[in-house]
Design a protein around this motif. Structure first.
Motif, PDB file in Angstrom:
ATOM      1  N   VAL A  43      55.061  61.004  30.071  1.00 38.40           N
ATOM      2  CA  VAL A  43      55.736  62.180  30.603  1.00 38.40           C
ATOM      3  C   VAL A  43      56.014  61.977  32.088  1.00 38.40           C
ATOM      4  O   VAL A  43      55.141  61.526  32.834  1.00 38.40           O
ATOM      5  N   PHE A  44      57.234  62.309  32.498  1.00 36.65           N
ATOM      6  CA  PHE A  44      57.642  62.232  33.902  1.00 36.65           C
ATOM      7  C   PHE A  44      58.097  63.606  34.369  1.00 36.65           C
ATOM      8  O   PHE A  44      58.637  64.387  33.590  1.00 36.65           O
ATOM      9  N   GLN A  45      57.931  63.858  35.646  1.00 41.15           N
ATOM     10  CA  GLN A  45      58.500  65.037  36.282  1.00 41.15           C
ATOM     11  C   GLN A  45      59.992  64.803  36.504  1.00 41.15           C
ATOM     12  O   GLN A  45      60.417  63.658  36.676  1.00 41.15           O
ATOM     13  N   ILE A  46      60.763  65.865  36.542  1.00 43.91           N
ATOM     14  CA  ILE A  46      62.174  65.798  36.921  1.00 43.91           C
ATOM     15  C   ILE A  46      62.331  66.761  38.092  1.00 43.91           C
ATOM     16  O   ILE A  46      62.192  67.972  37.929  1.00 43.91           O
ATOM     17  N   GLY A  47      62.599  66.222  39.271  1.00 43.85           N
ATOM     18  CA  GLY A  47      62.681  67.059  40.456  1.00 43.85           C
ATOM     19  C   GLY A  47      64.014  67.750  40.649  1.00 43.85           C
ATOM     20  O   GLY A  47      64.109  68.754  41.345  1.00 43.85           O
ATOM     21  N   ASP A  48      65.051  67.259  39.994  1.00 41.26           N
ATOM     22  CA  ASP A  48      66.409  67.733  40.242  1.00 41.26           C
ATOM     23  C   ASP A  48      67.001  68.305  38.948  1.00 41.26           C
ATOM     24  O   ASP A  48      67.037  67.635  37.922  1.00 41.26           O
ATOM     25  N   ASP A  49      67.470  69.546  39.003  1.00 45.39           N
ATOM     26  CA  ASP A  49      68.076  70.184  37.826  1.00 45.39           C
ATOM     27  C   ASP A  49      69.297  69.423  37.320  1.00 45.39           C
ATOM     28  O   ASP A  49      69.569  69.409  36.125  1.00 45.39           O
ATOM     29  N   ALA A  50      70.039  68.792  38.216  1.00 41.00           N
ATOM     30  CA  ALA A  50      71.225  68.027  37.811  1.00 41.00           C
ATOM     31  C   ALA A  50      70.818  66.834  36.936  1.00 41.00           C
ATOM     32  O   ALA A  50      71.520  66.499  35.976  1.00 41.00           O
ATOM     33  N   LEU A  51      69.698  66.202  37.251  1.00 42.03           N
ATOM     34  CA  LEU A  51      69.202  65.097  36.420  1.00 42.03           C
ATOM     35  C   LEU A  51      68.759  65.623  35.052  1.00 42.03           C
ATOM     36  O   LEU A  51      69.031  65.010  34.029  1.00 42.03           O
ATOM     37  N   LEU A  52      68.104  66.752  35.051  1.00 41.21           N
ATOM     38  CA  LEU A  52      67.631  67.345  33.805  1.00 41.21           C
ATOM     39  C   LEU A  52      68.804  67.647  32.874  1.00 41.21           C
ATOM     40  O   LEU A  52      68.724  67.424  31.668  1.00 41.21           O
ATOM     41  N   VAL A 107      61.167  61.021  37.695  1.00 44.11           N
ATOM     42  CA  VAL A 107      62.454  60.359  37.495  1.00 44.11           C
ATOM     43  C   VAL A 107      63.345  60.796  38.655  1.00 44.11           C
ATOM     44  O   VAL A 107      63.553  61.988  38.884  1.00 44.11           O
ATOM     45  N   THR A 108      63.866  59.810  39.406  1.00 49.04           N
ATOM     46  CA  THR A 108      64.677  60.120  40.576  1.00 49.04           C
ATOM     47  C   THR A 108      66.166  59.830  40.374  1.00 49.04           C
ATOM     48  O   THR A 108      66.990  60.348  41.119  1.00 49.04           O
ATOM     49  N   GLN A 109      66.492  58.981  39.388  1.00 48.87           N
ATOM     50  CA  GLN A 109      67.898  58.663  39.093  1.00 48.87           C
ATOM     51  C   GLN A 109      68.051  58.407  37.599  1.00 48.87           C
ATOM     52  O   GLN A 109      67.125  57.903  36.969  1.00 48.87           O
ATOM     53  N   VAL A 110      69.212  58.758  37.056  1.00 48.94           N
ATOM     54  CA  VAL A 110      69.520  58.517  35.644  1.00 48.94           C
ATOM     55  C   VAL A 110      70.960  58.055  35.543  1.00 48.94           C
ATOM     56  O   VAL A 110      71.847  58.565  36.227  1.00 48.94           O
TER      57      VAL A 110
END
Length: 94
Positions: free
Chosen positions: A59-68, A90-93
């Protein structure tokens, strides 16, 4: 002359290692589960070399709603993960 050469060599090594530290490596993964409310994603991923972590499901955190918003369950992705405030995030996708 030897001192100048050594200084140039050390400077080159420092610049090379600094550039490597900022280079972000994408890792392949598959989205297993998304918890939008908690801003977390479960990924089945290959080895995370930058974090010295073997392939696994975690499990990873997602800091940015746009990435989510980019993530869909079952999707194959490439991502960058980092430790942000002590949590794997996760910082980039792509």
């Amino acid at each position: 002359m030897k001192t100048l050469f050594k200084l140039a060599l050390v400077t080159g090594l420092i610049l090379t290692s600094a550039a490597g530290a900022f280079a972000q490596e994408f890792t392949k993964g598959t989205v297993k589960k998304i918890d939008a409310k908690a801003k977390k994603v479960t990924l089945v991923h290959e080895e995370l070399k930058s974090l010295e972590m073997p392939a696994m499901t975690m499990v990873f955190q997602i800091g940015d709603d746009a990435l989510l918003a980019k993530l869909k369950q079952g999707a194959n992705i490439q991502f960058v993960a980092a430790r942000v405030n002590g949590k794997l995030t996760v910082t980039q996708v792509k």
